[in-house]
Design a protein around this motif. Structure first.
Motif, PDB file in Angstrom:
ATOM      1  N   LEU A  25       0.732  -1.050  -0.045  1.00  0.00           N
ATOM      2  CA  LEU A  25       0.070  -0.115  -0.096  1.00  0.00           C
ATOM      3  C   LEU A  25       0.748   1.392   0.010  1.00  0.00           C
ATOM      4  CD1 LEU A  25      -2.776  -1.147   2.390  1.00  0.00           C
ATOM      5  CD2 LEU A  25      -2.937  -0.435   0.040  1.00  0.00           C
ATOM      6  N   ALA A  26       2.048   1.152   0.566  1.00  0.00           N
ATOM      7  CA  ALA A  26       2.850   2.349   0.696  1.00  0.00           C
ATOM      8  C   ALA A  26       3.452   2.783  -0.865  1.00  0.00           C
ATOM      9  CB  ALA A  26       4.064   2.236   1.586  1.00  0.00           C
ATOM     10  N   GLU A  27       3.584   1.558  -1.533  1.00  0.00           N
ATOM     11  CA  GLU A  27       4.112   1.626  -2.899  1.00  0.00           C
ATOM     12  C   GLU A  27       3.064   2.160  -3.641  1.00  0.00           C
ATOM     13  OE1 GLU A  27       5.051  -2.062  -4.433  1.00  0.00           O
ATOM     14  OE2 GLU A  27       6.730  -2.492  -2.660  1.00  0.00           O
ATOM     15  N   PRO A  33      -2.349  10.702  -6.551  1.00  0.00           N
ATOM     16  CA  PRO A  33      -2.456  12.109  -6.194  1.00  0.00           C
ATOM     17  C   PRO A  33      -3.108  12.450  -4.863  1.00  0.00           C
ATOM     18  CG  PRO A  33      -4.038  11.561  -7.713  1.00  0.00           C
ATOM     19  CD  PRO A  33      -3.147  10.185  -7.344  1.00  0.00           C
ATOM     20  N   ARG A  34      -3.612  11.473  -4.040  1.00  0.00           N
ATOM     21  CA  ARG A  34      -4.395  11.877  -3.017  1.00  0.00           C
ATOM     22  C   ARG A  34      -4.040  10.877  -1.904  1.00  0.00           C
ATOM     23  NH1 ARG A  34      -7.094   9.098  -5.862  1.00  0.00           N
ATOM     24  NH2 ARG A  34      -8.350   7.505  -5.341  1.00  0.00           N
ATOM     25  N   PRO A  35      -4.088  11.307  -0.561  1.00  0.00           N
ATOM     26  CA  PRO A  35      -3.797   9.963   0.644  1.00  0.00           C
ATOM     27  C   PRO A  35      -4.691   8.938   0.727  1.00  0.00           C
ATOM     28  CG  PRO A  35      -4.357  12.152   1.613  1.00  0.00           C
ATOM     29  CD  PRO A  35      -4.297  12.468  -0.041  1.00  0.00           C
ATOM     30  N   LEU A  36      -4.333   7.967   0.945  1.00  0.00           N
ATOM     31  CA  LEU A  36      -5.063   6.675   1.417  1.00  0.00           C
ATOM     32  C   LEU A  36      -5.487   6.837   2.885  1.00  0.00           C
ATOM     33  CD1 LEU A  36      -3.506   3.884  -0.548  1.00  0.00           C
ATOM     34  CD2 LEU A  36      -5.627   4.984  -1.184  1.00  0.00           C
ATOM     35  N   ARG A  37      -6.398   6.558   3.582  1.00  0.00           N
ATOM     36  CA  ARG A  37      -6.969   6.065   4.619  1.00  0.00           C
ATOM     37  C   ARG A  37      -6.806   4.504   4.812  1.00  0.00           C
ATOM     38  NH1 ARG A  37     -12.511   9.215   4.992  1.00  0.00           N
ATOM     39  NH2 ARG A  37     -12.789   8.001   3.054  1.00  0.00           N
ATOM     40  N   VAL A  38      -5.771   4.331   5.682  1.00  0.00           N
ATOM     41  CA  VAL A  38      -5.508   2.900   5.895  1.00  0.00           C
ATOM     42  C   VAL A  38      -5.993   2.165   7.339  1.00  0.00           C
ATOM     43  CG1 VAL A  38      -3.751   0.916   5.655  1.00  0.00           C
ATOM     44  CG2 VAL A  38      -3.797   3.022   4.098  1.00  0.00           C
ATOM     45  N   PHE A  39      -6.723   1.294   7.362  1.00  0.00           N
ATOM     46  CA  PHE A  39      -7.105   0.787   8.869  1.00  0.00           C
ATOM     47  C   PHE A  39      -6.536  -0.657   8.627  1.00  0.00           C
ATOM     48  CE2 PHE A  39     -10.303   3.905   7.764  1.00  0.00           C
ATOM     49  CZ  PHE A  39     -10.371   4.570   9.089  1.00  0.00           C
ATOM     50  N   ALA A  50       3.447   3.041   7.794  1.00  0.00           N
ATOM     51  CA  ALA A  50       4.248   2.536   6.893  1.00  0.00           C
ATOM     52  C   ALA A  50       4.833   3.331   5.943  1.00  0.00           C
ATOM     53  CB  ALA A  50       3.707   1.004   6.389  1.00  0.00           C
ATOM     54  N   GLY A  51       5.903   3.861   6.001  1.00  0.00           N
ATOM     55  CA  GLY A  51       6.344   5.025   4.794  1.00  0.00           C
ATOM     56  C   GLY A  51       5.516   6.131   4.892  1.00  0.00           C
ATOM     57  N   SER A  52       4.915   6.596   3.912  1.00  0.00           N
ATOM     58  CA  SER A  52       4.142   7.587   3.750  1.00  0.00           C
ATOM     59  C   SER A  52       2.698   7.504   4.216  1.00  0.00           C
ATOM     60  CB  SER A  52       4.165   8.284   2.528  1.00  0.00           C
ATOM     61  OG  SER A  52       3.592   7.212   1.596  1.00  0.00           O
ATOM     62  N   LEU A  53       2.320   6.339   4.604  1.00  0.00           N
ATOM     63  CA  LEU A  53       0.981   5.919   5.318  1.00  0.00           C
ATOM     64  C   LEU A  53       0.493   6.443   6.188  1.00  0.00           C
ATOM     65  CD1 LEU A  53       0.640   2.300   3.871  1.00  0.00           C
ATOM     66  CD2 LEU A  53      -0.607   4.112   2.431  1.00  0.00           C
ATOM     67  N   ASP A  54      -0.675   6.802   6.850  1.00  0.00           N
ATOM     68  CA  ASP A  54      -1.287   6.895   7.889  1.00  0.00           C
ATOM     69  C   ASP A  54      -2.318   5.654   8.201  1.00  0.00           C
ATOM     70  OD1 ASP A  54      -2.326   8.089  10.313  1.00  0.00           O
ATOM     71  OD2 ASP A  54      -3.617   9.177   9.220  1.00  0.00           O
ATOM     72  N   VAL A  55      -1.602   5.001   9.235  1.00  0.00           N
ATOM     73  CA  VAL A  55      -2.281   3.738   9.585  1.00  0.00           C
ATOM     74  C   VAL A  55      -2.928   3.684  10.825  1.00  0.00           C
ATOM     75  CG1 VAL A  55      -2.028   1.256   9.663  1.00  0.00           C
ATOM     76  CG2 VAL A  55      -0.413   2.290   8.208  1.00  0.00           C
ATOM     77  N   ARG A  56      -4.327   3.455  10.754  1.00  0.00           N
ATOM     78  CA  ARG A  56      -4.971   3.404  12.033  1.00  0.00           C
ATOM     79  C   ARG A  56      -5.637   2.079  12.229  1.00  0.00           C
ATOM     80  NH1 ARG A  56      -7.829   9.088  11.011  1.00  0.00           N
ATOM     81  NH2 ARG A  56      -5.934  10.245  10.330  1.00  0.00           N
ATOM     82  N   SER A  57      -5.817   1.827  13.585  1.00  0.00           N
ATOM     83  CA  SER A  57      -6.571   0.655  14.206  1.00  0.00           C
ATOM     84  C   SER A  57      -7.907   0.640  13.704  1.00  0.00           C
ATOM     85  CB  SER A  57      -6.346   0.551  15.469  1.00  0.00           C
ATOM     86  OG  SER A  57      -7.232  -0.539  16.129  1.00  0.00           O
ATOM     87  N   LEU A  58      -8.292  -0.347  12.991  1.00  0.00           N
ATOM     88  CA  LEU A  58      -9.822  -0.492  12.893  1.00  0.00           C
ATOM     89  C   LEU A  58     -10.491  -0.793  13.829  1.00  0.00           C
ATOM     90  CD1 LEU A  58     -11.958  -0.773  10.604  1.00  0.00           C
ATOM     91  CD2 LEU A  58     -11.637  -3.117  10.486  1.00  0.00           C
ATOM     92  N   ARG A  59     -10.126  -1.437  15.000  1.00  0.00           N
ATOM     93  CA  ARG A  59     -10.760  -1.668  16.323  1.00  0.00           C
ATOM     94  C   ARG A  59     -10.988  -0.426  16.964  1.00  0.00           C
ATOM     95  NH1 ARG A  59      -8.983  -6.769  19.545  1.00  0.00           N
ATOM     96  NH2 ARG A  59      -8.891  -6.993  17.556  1.00  0.00           N
ATOM     97  N   GLN A  60      -9.884   0.372  16.955  1.00  0.00           N
ATOM     98  CA  GLN A  60     -10.026   1.814  17.772  1.00  0.00           C
ATOM     99  C   GLN A  60     -11.153   2.590  17.023  1.00  0.00           C
ATOM    100  OE1 GLN A  60      -6.097   3.034  18.247  1.00  0.00           O
ATOM    101  NE2 GLN A  60      -5.599   1.751  19.841  1.00  0.00           N
ATOM    102  N   ALA A  61     -11.042   2.709  15.642  1.00  0.00           N
ATOM    103  CA  ALA A  61     -11.861   3.432  14.968  1.00  0.00           C
ATOM    104  C   ALA A  61     -13.496   3.271  15.174  1.00  0.00           C
ATOM    105  CB  ALA A  61     -11.446   3.570  13.475  1.00  0.00           C
TER     106      ALA A  61
END
Length: 111
Positions: A25-27, A33-39, A50-61
């Motif tokens: 996903l970082a690749e 052109p736009r950021p991904l929301r990663v859970f 992970a790299g440029s990714l903003d990774v969040r916990s699905l459980r916490q969300a």
């Protein structure tokens, strides 16, 4: 190929489960052109990237969702059960990647 599919379909939110997939996903993110929301699922889903990714916990969300407000929004909107809900792609190991469309009905009845 993944970046092309994400761009073409306008995918901006992803749920994943492993370090290997986060690296992929970082690749993909580097080509979009736009950021991904990663859970991330599971217990190792602590906030962080992970790299440029903003990774969040699905459980916490999910724990932060106001269930009363969600019920109110969902009851006000009718969903066509035959409409496309998601697309799953093959790896393309025997040619070009192929997509399979799952309807809302299929997701509810099979999951």
């Amino acid at each position: 190929t993944l970046a092309w599919m994400f761009q073409r379909l306008g995918i901006d939110t992803v749920v994943t489960d492993s370090d290997e997939r986060l690296a992929r996903l970082a690749e993909v993110q580097a080509r979009l052109p736009r950021p991904l929301r990663v859970f991330r699922t599971g217990d190792r889903a602590a906030a962080g990237g992970a790299g440029s990714l903003d990774v969040r916990s699905l459980r916490q969300a999910c724990a932060q969702v106001d269930l009363t407000a969600a019920d109110a929004r969902l009851s006000a909107r009718r969903i066509d059960l035959d409409a496309a809900a998601t697309v799953m792609f093959t790896s393309g190991s025997t040619g070009l990647p192929k997509g399979v469309v799952f309807s809302h009905y299929a997701l509810v009845t099979k999951r």
